[in-house]
Design a protein around this motif. Structure first.
Motif, PDB file in Angstrom:
ATOM      1  N   ALA A 192      83.254  -3.551   0.339  1.00 10.38           N
ATOM      2  CA  ALA A 192      82.280  -3.902   1.388  1.00 10.38           C
ATOM      3  C   ALA A 192      82.837  -5.024   2.274  1.00 10.38           C
ATOM      4  O   ALA A 192      82.563  -5.069   3.476  1.00 10.38           O
ATOM      5  CB  ALA A 192      80.964  -4.327   0.753  1.00 10.38           C
ATOM      6  N   MET A 193      83.630  -5.917   1.675  1.00  6.65           N
ATOM      7  CA  MET A 193      84.218  -7.008   2.471  1.00  6.65           C
ATOM      8  C   MET A 193      85.231  -6.438   3.477  1.00  6.65           C
ATOM      9  O   MET A 193      85.241  -6.811   4.647  1.00  6.65           O
ATOM     10  CB  MET A 193      84.904  -8.017   1.550  1.00  6.65           C
ATOM     11  N   ARG A 228      85.281  -3.375   4.556  1.00  7.82           N
ATOM     12  CA  ARG A 228      84.527  -2.574   5.527  1.00  7.82           C
ATOM     13  C   ARG A 228      83.913  -3.472   6.609  1.00  7.82           C
ATOM     14  O   ARG A 228      83.845  -3.107   7.781  1.00  7.82           O
ATOM     15  CB  ARG A 228      83.412  -1.786   4.836  1.00  7.82           C
ATOM     16  N   GLY A 229      83.432  -4.635   6.187  1.00  8.68           N
ATOM     17  CA  GLY A 229      82.822  -5.571   7.140  1.00  8.68           C
ATOM     18  C   GLY A 229      83.823  -6.000   8.208  1.00  8.68           C
ATOM     19  O   GLY A 229      83.511  -6.000   9.406  1.00  8.68           O
ATOM     20  N   PHE A 230      85.021  -6.315   7.766  1.00  4.59           N
ATOM     21  CA  PHE A 230      86.033  -6.734   8.746  1.00  4.59           C
ATOM     22  C   PHE A 230      86.477  -5.543   9.595  1.00  4.59           C
ATOM     23  O   PHE A 230      86.694  -5.670  10.804  1.00  4.59           O
ATOM     24  CB  PHE A 230      87.229  -7.397   8.035  1.00  4.59           C
ATOM     25  N   ALA A 231      86.580  -4.357   8.966  1.00  2.75           N
ATOM     26  CA  ALA A 231      86.987  -3.152   9.701  1.00  2.75           C
ATOM     27  C   ALA A 231      85.952  -2.825  10.784  1.00  2.75           C
ATOM     28  O   ALA A 231      86.304  -2.455  11.912  1.00  2.75           O
ATOM     29  CB  ALA A 231      87.117  -1.981   8.735  1.00  2.75           C
ATOM     30  N   TRP A 232      84.676  -3.004  10.444  1.00  4.53           N
ATOM     31  CA  TRP A 232      83.596  -2.741  11.412  1.00  4.53           C
ATOM     32  C   TRP A 232      83.774  -3.657  12.642  1.00  4.53           C
ATOM     33  O   TRP A 232      83.655  -3.220  13.778  1.00  4.53           O
ATOM     34  CB  TRP A 232      82.248  -3.000  10.739  1.00  4.53           C
ATOM     35  N   PHE A 233      84.089  -4.918  12.369  1.00  2.00           N
ATOM     36  CA  PHE A 233      84.310  -5.887  13.448  1.00  2.00           C
ATOM     37  C   PHE A 233      85.486  -5.417  14.328  1.00  2.00           C
ATOM     38  O   PHE A 233      85.397  -5.437  15.562  1.00  2.00           O
ATOM     39  CB  PHE A 233      84.600  -7.264  12.820  1.00  2.00           C
ATOM     40  N   CYS A 234      86.570  -4.980  13.698  1.00  2.00           N
ATOM     41  CA  CYS A 234      87.737  -4.514  14.454  1.00  2.00           C
ATOM     42  C   CYS A 234      87.374  -3.311  15.332  1.00  2.00           C
ATOM     43  O   CYS A 234      87.784  -3.231  16.494  1.00  2.00           O
ATOM     44  CB  CYS A 234      88.882  -4.133  13.509  1.00  2.00           C
ATOM     45  N   LEU A 235      86.577  -2.402  14.762  1.00  2.23           N
ATOM     46  CA  LEU A 235      86.178  -1.216  15.543  1.00  2.23           C
ATOM     47  C   LEU A 235      85.327  -1.639  16.748  1.00  2.23           C
ATOM     48  O   LEU A 235      85.524  -1.169  17.863  1.00  2.23           O
ATOM     49  CB  LEU A 235      85.393  -0.227  14.664  1.00  2.23           C
ATOM     50  N   ARG A 276      75.216  -8.371  13.671  1.00  2.00           N
ATOM     51  CA  ARG A 276      74.312  -7.458  12.967  1.00  2.00           C
ATOM     52  C   ARG A 276      74.996  -6.128  12.766  1.00  2.00           C
ATOM     53  O   ARG A 276      75.484  -5.515  13.702  1.00  2.00           O
ATOM     54  CB  ARG A 276      73.065  -7.228  13.816  1.00  2.00           C
ATOM     55  N   ARG A 277      75.071  -5.685  11.523  1.00  2.18           N
ATOM     56  CA  ARG A 277      75.587  -4.337  11.312  1.00  2.18           C
ATOM     57  C   ARG A 277      74.666  -3.665  10.315  1.00  2.18           C
ATOM     58  O   ARG A 277      74.074  -4.318   9.474  1.00  2.18           O
ATOM     59  CB  ARG A 277      77.044  -4.368  10.871  1.00  2.18           C
ATOM     60  N   THR A 278      74.548  -2.351  10.434  1.00  3.21           N
ATOM     61  CA  THR A 278      73.628  -1.658   9.529  1.00  3.21           C
ATOM     62  C   THR A 278      74.412  -1.124   8.325  1.00  3.21           C
ATOM     63  O   THR A 278      75.639  -0.993   8.372  1.00  3.21           O
ATOM     64  CB  THR A 278      72.946  -0.462  10.234  1.00  3.21           C
ATOM     65  N   LYS A 279      73.666  -0.803   7.257  1.00  2.00           N
ATOM     66  CA  LYS A 279      74.258  -0.237   6.054  1.00  2.00           C
ATOM     67  C   LYS A 279      74.976   1.076   6.423  1.00  2.00           C
ATOM     68  O   LYS A 279      76.085   1.328   5.969  1.00  2.00           O
ATOM     69  CB  LYS A 279      73.109   0.018   5.059  1.00  2.00           C
ATOM     70  N   ASP A 280      74.311   1.872   7.278  1.00  2.00           N
ATOM     71  CA  ASP A 280      74.919   3.156   7.677  1.00  2.00           C
ATOM     72  C   ASP A 280      76.245   2.941   8.388  1.00  2.00           C
ATOM     73  O   ASP A 280      77.194   3.682   8.176  1.00  2.00           O
ATOM     74  CB  ASP A 280      73.979   3.938   8.618  1.00  2.00           C
ATOM     75  N   GLU A 281      76.287   1.919   9.255  1.00  2.00           N
ATOM     76  CA  GLU A 281      77.541   1.651   9.981  1.00  2.00           C
ATOM     77  C   GLU A 281      78.651   1.271   9.002  1.00  2.00           C
ATOM     78  O   GLU A 281      79.785   1.711   9.124  1.00  2.00           O
ATOM     79  CB  GLU A 281      77.342   0.510  10.979  1.00  2.00           C
ATOM     80  N   LEU A 282      78.291   0.447   8.012  1.00  2.05           N
ATOM     81  CA  LEU A 282      79.302   0.007   7.043  1.00  2.05           C
ATOM     82  C   LEU A 282      79.757   1.152   6.151  1.00  2.05           C
ATOM     83  O   LEU A 282      80.902   1.197   5.714  1.00  2.05           O
ATOM     84  CB  LEU A 282      78.765  -1.139   6.177  1.00  2.05           C
ATOM     85  N   GLU A 283      78.829   2.074   5.870  1.00  3.17           N
ATOM     86  CA  GLU A 283      79.167   3.164   4.943  1.00  3.17           C
ATOM     87  C   GLU A 283      79.764   4.389   5.643  1.00  3.17           C
ATOM     88  O   GLU A 283      80.211   5.322   4.977  1.00  3.17           O
ATOM     89  CB  GLU A 283      77.916   3.571   4.144  1.00  3.17           C
ATOM     90  N   SER A 341      82.176   7.057   7.418  1.00  3.36           N
ATOM     91  CA  SER A 341      83.556   7.373   7.021  1.00  3.36           C
ATOM     92  C   SER A 341      84.568   6.771   7.998  1.00  3.36           C
ATOM     93  O   SER A 341      85.683   6.428   7.619  1.00  3.36           O
ATOM     94  CB  SER A 341      83.746   8.873   6.854  1.00  3.36           C
ATOM     95  N   GLU A 342      84.149   6.596   9.256  1.00  7.31           N
ATOM     96  CA  GLU A 342      85.044   5.953  10.241  1.00  7.31           C
ATOM     97  C   GLU A 342      85.342   4.502   9.819  1.00  7.31           C
ATOM     98  O   GLU A 342      86.478   4.029   9.925  1.00  7.31           O
ATOM     99  CB  GLU A 342      84.330   5.980  11.601  1.00  7.31           C
ATOM    100  N   THR A 343      84.309   3.824   9.316  1.00  6.67           N
ATOM    101  CA  THR A 343      84.498   2.429   8.869  1.00  6.67           C
ATOM    102  C   THR A 343      85.380   2.396   7.615  1.00  6.67           C
ATOM    103  O   THR A 343      86.254   1.540   7.481  1.00  6.67           O
ATOM    104  CB  THR A 343      83.133   1.761   8.572  1.00  6.67           C
ATOM    105  N   ALA A 344      85.151   3.359   6.709  1.00  7.44           N
ATOM    106  CA  ALA A 344      85.954   3.408   5.471  1.00  7.44           C
ATOM    107  C   ALA A 344      87.418   3.630   5.806  1.00  7.44           C
ATOM    108  O   ALA A 344      88.310   2.971   5.245  1.00  7.44           O
ATOM    109  CB  ALA A 344      85.438   4.533   4.581  1.00  7.44           C
ATOM    110  N   SER A 345      87.660   4.525   6.724  1.00  6.53           N
ATOM    111  CA  SER A 345      89.040   4.823   7.079  1.00  6.53           C
ATOM    112  C   SER A 345      89.686   3.612   7.777  1.00  6.53           C
ATOM    113  O   SER A 345      90.847   3.271   7.511  1.00  6.53           O
ATOM    114  CB  SER A 345      89.001   6.093   7.915  1.00  6.53           C
ATOM    115  N   ALA A 346      88.902   2.930   8.634  1.00  2.00           N
ATOM    116  CA  ALA A 346      89.427   1.709   9.277  1.00  2.00           C
ATOM    117  C   ALA A 346      89.668   0.624   8.230  1.00  2.00           C
ATOM    118  O   ALA A 346      90.655  -0.131   8.305  1.00  2.00           O
ATOM    119  CB  ALA A 346      88.444   1.216  10.341  1.00  2.00           C
ATOM    120  N   ALA A 347      88.798   0.558   7.208  1.00  2.00           N
ATOM    121  CA  ALA A 347      88.958  -0.452   6.141  1.00  2.00           C
ATOM    122  C   ALA A 347      90.268  -0.207   5.395  1.00  2.00           C
ATOM    123  O   ALA A 347      91.007  -1.135   5.063  1.00  2.00           O
ATOM    124  CB  ALA A 347      87.780  -0.389   5.176  1.00  2.00           C
TER     125      ALA A 347
END
Ligand code: DC
Length: 237
Positions: free
Chosen positions: A39-40, A42-49, A87-94, A96-102
């Motif tokens: 999850a950590m 993924r959180g940073f990957a979400w920011f990068c995206l 603010r990020r949602t659970k769906d955004e973090l979960e 598959s695009e976020t997982a792959s970026a993570a």
């Protein structure tokens, strides 16, 4: 009498091998704190995206990390790495695009160094069940309680499709299977702290096991190792 030293139970393994389900159940059973290191990342990957960072550029990822401000927060028995003012949602973090970026940002050495330091800091909250890819090998390599969960590709793909509101179409299933394979390959072949079994880890194939069976197996092994440790400490005293 002094308080007992906090301990870390390290749960590693590939995607959908049962890490989160078991780690949460163990945390509940033992009253330990649950930490998802995925999850950590993924959180940073979400920011990068969100920032449109070029994920092929190690330099761009490194400079994004310098701008990312996050802190550890204990919430209902779980430690999260919460970014300030985002603010990020659970769906955004979960997603598959976020997982792959993570999986991509986690291959960058400065990101791993940052995460390792912050993950080691979690011990200030108490005993931990920490799940990820490198907990037993890199984050807490001295832990006496290491587990490596695995399952067949078929089983892991099946689990990923469980819980989806609508049954995915065959082509969606096949794309998700390719995605899982690519992620596993990247996570286990990267140079920096790749996914592998830690020294002294117990490998558990969770294929065909219920989560309750796997959790019971881990709890029994933890108790066995704790007893062996206590005995060797008594002998040494
Ligand atoms: O556990 P997860 O699927 O949420 O993890 C997402 C990605 O983060 C995973 O593909 C690789 C990376 N990761 C890692 O490199 N090291 C960890 N300890 C945890 C996750």
């Amino acid at each position: 009498m002094s308080a007992p030293e906090p301990i870390v139970i390290a749960i590693d393994g590939p995607s959908a091998s049962g890490k989160s389900t078991n780690a949460r159940a163990l945390a509940q059973a033992l009253g330990f704190i649950f930490v998802s290191t995925g999850a950590m990342y993924r959180g940073f990957a979400w920011f990068c995206l969100k920032q449109g960072i070029d994920l092929a550029s190690t330099r761009a990822i490194g400079s994004a990390l310098k701008r990312w401000k996050a802190e550890l927060v204990l919430d209902h028995g779980e430690v999260h790495l919460e970014p300030k003012g985002q603010r990020r949602t659970k769906d955004e973090l979960e997603a598959s695009e976020t997982a792959s970026a993570a999986s991509r940002v986690s291959a960058v050495p400065v990101v791993r160094k940052y995460m390792k330091e912050i993950q080691r800091e979690c011990i200030r909250f108490g005993s931990l069940i920490m799940e990820g890819r490198d907990i037993g090998t890199n984050v807490f390599p001295a832990s006496e309680f290491k587990f490596y969960l695995d399952a067949t590709d078929e089983e892991r793909n099946r689990r990923r499709n469980l819980g989806k509101p609508v049954e995915p179409k065959p082509e969606e299933k096949s794309a998700a299977a390719d995605d899982l394979k690519a992620r596993d390959k990247r996570d286990s072949q990267r140079a920096a702290a790749p996914l592998m079994m830690g020294l002294g880890a117990l490998r558990i194939d969770t294929t065909g096991q219920t989560p309750a069976e796997t959790t019971a197996l881990i709890l029994a092994e933890v108790a066995k190792r704790q007893a062996a440790l206590a005995q060797s400490r008594r002998k040494a005293a």
